[in-house]
Design an enzyme around this catalytic site. Structure first.
Site, PDB file in Angstrom:
ATOM      1  N   ARG B 117       0.664  -1.046  -0.422  1.00  0.00           N
ATOM      2  CA  ARG B 117       0.523  -0.474   0.057  1.00  0.00           C
ATOM      3  C   ARG B 117       0.728   1.395  -0.182  1.00  0.00           C
ATOM      4  NH1 ARG B 117      -4.132  -2.732   3.961  1.00  0.00           N
ATOM      5  NH2 ARG B 117      -6.143  -2.508   2.700  1.00  0.00           N
ATOM      6  N   CYS B 168      12.709 -11.051  26.440  1.00  0.00           N
ATOM      7  CA  CYS B 168      12.178 -11.894  26.886  1.00  0.00           C
ATOM      8  C   CYS B 168      10.146 -12.311  27.199  1.00  0.00           C
ATOM      9  CB  CYS B 168      12.659 -10.735  28.508  1.00  0.00           C
ATOM     10  SG  CYS B 168      12.243  -9.072  28.680  1.00  0.00           S
TER      11      CYS B 168
END
Lengths: 351, 547
Positions: B117, B168
């Site tokens: 786009r 994490c």
């Protein structure tokens, strides 16, 4: 619905839409039977949507023969006279629609629907009328309302680049899911636009609870009999325009859409009569709008067919699956202002 | 009906459609019915079964064929005399340059990703051609109009970038099911079947209890003589048992969080040691496509939420089947949502991990949607949006700019409206794409390499395809295949250098000019040196946005 699982074929084909409305809704759709009478461009769009959705069966009624005008907004029929000559519109559409989804039973019913017994309608979960006179629409609506099991009734009309959908679900009970994603105001929409899209797939899964809702729909007769001055303010002009045209076609013995711009003087006269009787200012029904509709005759603007056929398709899916707030009870679209509006026209005694 | 001028404008218009999928099929049909006679379509995809619920120009027999071509053939059936030119290609290909775009009166997008786009937006701006953008997801949709000089461009309002999760969270402290999916897909699946040289955050240290004499042995390496079933159990115990135990040892992590519990095969499937099922002979499976742990184990319904035991069985069976049937793909297998076995494996792995962490389990159907970034879609919304696109396109062709509208298709009405038109906004004066505004980038010039700058900033964030980068009058980088050897070698050297080490050095106060010649986009970036910060991100490539 338990015990009958969707086949592997259905699961694969309907995967993307099952992610929208769930397996149970898909199962209900596969058992639904729908009747469509009148196969103009808008109705054909609706039929396409139903077949793709995977309903149980679709019954078509429209024994008109194919003309240039008909072909204009019909994407199901090849413009080959050798092919379509001698065959009726419903037969040709049936053949083409079967191809879209072999799992849906598409068939043709012959005869004059307004002459059929009430029992005929017991076969159907929903009846959709298009290109029908007001008289026919009222008669069939009444028949549907008298059946022991609810037959949902819809009327759809597209003239030029505007149109109307009427919905009658009689007494409709459903579970409304209270979602924290409900857009109450323009600011929210614009905010969503600022963030690039209205993809609220995360938000829409949040459910703040459910509530049982009951809606009472008026019949077509009741709905259009409401005095104009009793209607909510700022009702769509298309509503009034359609009523004037309807009345005109009735009094002149015309088929739906059998109008031309030369009818304008008579239409304006009719507008005056109706507005006087209803104490409504004539400016509520702009001449330009009436001109557009007259000049078009039965012609439909294909983008509007797609819009109306899409909205109606969604409504029928909601009613069959029992999921989602159904539209009550009129829908309007007009290219002139680009709005798709729901109007609730029910008397206090019926709502 | 339509006025004479409208009909003329339609008849003579040359329209470019980008995308022949959900919106594309509805759009092509409506354009043809509305009287358009010269349409080009670009789509690089081929037809899949899951398309058929809404991409109605396609049939079962067309699966595998080009969408652009089949769409064209289908529409010519009811409008045999119009011209439809299909391009089975990527819109980012060089042949679709500014001159190509200039040929059209309007461009209509029916895309499903942000990248394309943005690319089309820039080409339309460069070519001075109006763009009608659109998107749908489920019951929601919108149509927007972008005309240079009159309205904002597609990028004036920032669009959401792919959702990423901190490393994490994925490796140590998942709290949502999607975290487990990302772990299963981007870490475990990638580690087992993907590129061995790819960096991977999955913990690979051998456990203290193995018989391995080599302390640096990678537990994920399967010896040629190692029994697939035994290998599977070893992997299971390692990632769901041992790794969790190691993580539990770090008390700090769990101070304010629920502790996960380690899961071992022997606890979940005590009878696994007795061979239950899943023998090859029993399946009589010969084709790769039919290989499935679900059918092997008799679990038929993808909507069922399996128990921890069932998920564990699927995990082990899928892993075994991969080894026994798909060995040749190892080393370069990427997760594909249409790869049944891969979906089963990722679902099962995610569920076992979820179970460890007290997160609710999900069905294969749901897991597949998350792992595959599947956009839910129905025919009706696409039909409505297509109608709205054509209405805007006709206004654009007539230059009826007072009446251009952005239209939103809502699921729940707002002030009685299901279809809500809004006036387009004026261009954003700070838009770097259409208003030539300079940008500011805070980056650690001592540790960030030019390569990172090119990939993460210029290509990813700024959406440039084939960028060139200038520092003053010096070209420090150029993308492309047609460069001279010594020039290309020089750029390769530059890519590996930290920004501050480049000739000339890029430091605070430097202004870099980045350009994409094809997009005809040029940007000045003011560099500011930033001190180091801790977190990195793992992208979950959630960049699909609805067709």
């Amino acid at each position: 619905m338990d015990g009958e699982e969707l086949t592997e074929e259905e699961t694969a084909l309907y995967d993307r839409q099952i992610r929208v409305w769930g397996v149970d809704a898909q199962k209900r759709l596969s058992k639904a039977h729908i009747l469509v009478r009148g196969l103009n461009g808008t109705a054909v769009e609706f039929c396409k949507n139903m077949v793709l959705a995977g309903i149980g069966s679709l019954t078509l009624m429209d024994d008109r023969s194919v003309t240039e005008d008909v072909l204009q907004s019909n994407f199901l029929i090849p413009p080959d006279e050798a092919y379509y000559s001698g065959r009726s519109l419903d037969e040709l559409c049936c053949e083409s629609l079967k191809d879209f989804n072999p799992m849906v039973r598409v068939s043709v019913e012959k005869g004059d629907l307004s002459q059929f017994d009430g029992e005929f309608f017991d076969k159907f979960d929903a009846v959709v009328l298009s290109c029908c006179s007001l008289k026919t629409k009222k008669a069939i609506n009444e028949k549907c309302r008298r059946r022991p099991r609810r037959v949902a009734f819809y009327a759809i009309e597209c003239r030029d680049s505007c149109g109307e959908i009427f919905v009658d679900l009689q007494k409709y009970t459903y579970i409304q899911v209270m979602s924290s994603y409900v857009a109450p105001c323009l600011d929210y929409i614009l905010d969503c636009y600022k963030h690039g899209c209205l993809d609220t797939s995360d938000a829409s899964k949040k459910s703040d609870g459910t509530a049982e809702c009951q809606l009472n729909y008026p019949s077509l007769e009741e709905a259009i009999s409401i005095a104009w001055r009793d209607l909510p303010r700022k009702v769509s002009k298309v509503y009034f325009a359609m009523r004037v045209i309807e009345r005109f076609e009735l009094s002149e013995g015309r088929n739906p859409g059998e109008t031309s711009i030369s009818d304008l003087p008579l239409i304006l006269k009719m507008r005056k009569e109706l507005c006087d009787a209803q104490s409504l200012g004539e400016s509520y029904i702009p001449t330009s709008l009436l001109e557009r509709i007259l000049a078009a005759g039965g012609k439909e603007h294909p983008p509007v067919c797609a819009i109306l056929g899409g909205v109606l398709g969604q409504e029928v899916i909601k009613a069959i699956s029992g999921k989602g707030d159904p539209l009550k009870n009129f829908f309007y679209f007009d290219t002139a202002d680009g709005k798709g509006i729901i109007e609730d026209m029910s008397n206090s005694s019926t709502s | 009906m339509a006025s004479w001028s409208q009909l003329e404008a339609i008849k003579t218009a040359k329209v470019l459609m980008v995308g022949a999928g959900g919106i594309g099929c509805e759009l092509l049909k409506t354009l043809a019915l509305s009287g358009f006679q010269d349409i080009h379509i670009i789509d690089m995809d081929t037809i899949e079964v899951s398309n058929l619920n809404r991409q109605f120009l396609f049939r079962q027999s067309h699966v595998g064929q080009s969408k652009a071509k089949v769409a064209r053939d289908a529409v010519l059936k009811f409008r045999p005399h119009i011209s439809i030119t299909p391009h089975h290609a990527n819109v980012k290909d060089p042949e679709f340059n500014v001159d190509f775009f200039k040929d059209f009166n309007v461009v209509l997008n029916g895309l499903d990703n942000l990248d394309a786009r943005r690319h089309v937006n820039r080409l339309c701006l460069a070519a001075g051609v109006p763009l009608v953008e659109s998107g749908t997801t489920g019951f929601l949709g919108q149509v927007t109009v972008h005309v240079k000089g009159k309205t904002e461009c597609y990028e004036c309002q920032p669009k959401p970038t792919p959702k990423t999760y901190p490393v994490c969270t994925i490796t140590s402290t998942p709290s949502k099911f999607v975290h487990c999916i990302v772990w299963a897909k981007d870490l475990l699946f990638a580690k087992l079947f993907g590129d061995k040289n790819q960096e991977n955050d999955l913990n690979v240290h051998p456990s203290a209890g193995t018989n391995s004499t080599n302390p640096t042995e990678d537990v994920f390496e399967r010896r040629a003589d190692e029994d697939p079933e035994q290998y599977g159990r070893k992997i299971y115990d390692h990632v769901f048992g041992y790794n969790i135990q190691v993580a539990l040892a770090n008390e700090e992590t769990w101070k304010n969080r629920n502790k996960p519990r380690p899961v071992y095969v022997r606890d979940v499937l005590p009878d696994k040691l007795i061979q239950q099922n899943g023998s090859l002979e029993k399946n009589c499976v010969t084709e790769e496509s039919a290989v499935s742990a679900m059918s092997s184990l008799g679990l038929k319904n993808p909507q069922d939420v399996w128990s921890l035991a069932e998920n564990s069985r699927i995990f082990l069976e899928a892993l075994r089947l991969f080894i026994e049937k798909r060995q040749k793909d190892f080393g370069n297998l990427a997760f594909d949502k249409d790869d049944q076995l891969a979906v089963e494996f990722v679902t099962a792995a995610a569920n076992v991990r979820a179970s460890s962490f007290g997160i609710s389990l999900h069905s294969l159907f749901e897991a597949k949607g998350i792992a595959g970034n599947i956009v839910h879609a129905v025919a009706t919304t696409n039909a409505v949006i297509a109608g709205l696109i054509v209405i805007e396109a006709i206004k654009v062709l007539q230059g009826d700019f007072q009446n251009y509208r952005m239209t939103y298709c809502l699921e729940h009405p707002s002030r009685k409206m299901l279809l809500m038109p809004v006036q387009p906004f004026e261009a954003n004066k700070s838009c770097y794409v259409c208003s030539e505004t300079p940008l500011l980038l805070e980056i650690n010039t001592r540790t960030s390499k030019l390569r990172d700058f090119v990939e993460k900033i210029v290509k990813n964030k700024l959406g440039m395809n084939l960028p060139l980068i200038m520092h003053g009058s010096t070209l420090i980088f150029e993308a492309g295949d047609d460069l001279e050897e010594d020039v290309a070698a020089n750029y390769a050297l530059n890519l590996d250098k930290a920004l501050a080490e480049l000739p000339p050095p890029v430091t605070s106060g430097t202004v870099l000019t980045v350009e994409d010649l094809r997009q005809e986009l040029s940007c000045n970036i003011n560099i500011k040196h930033r001190l180091p910060i801790a977190s990195r991100q793992i992208a979950s490539s959630r960049n699909k946005g609805g067709v």
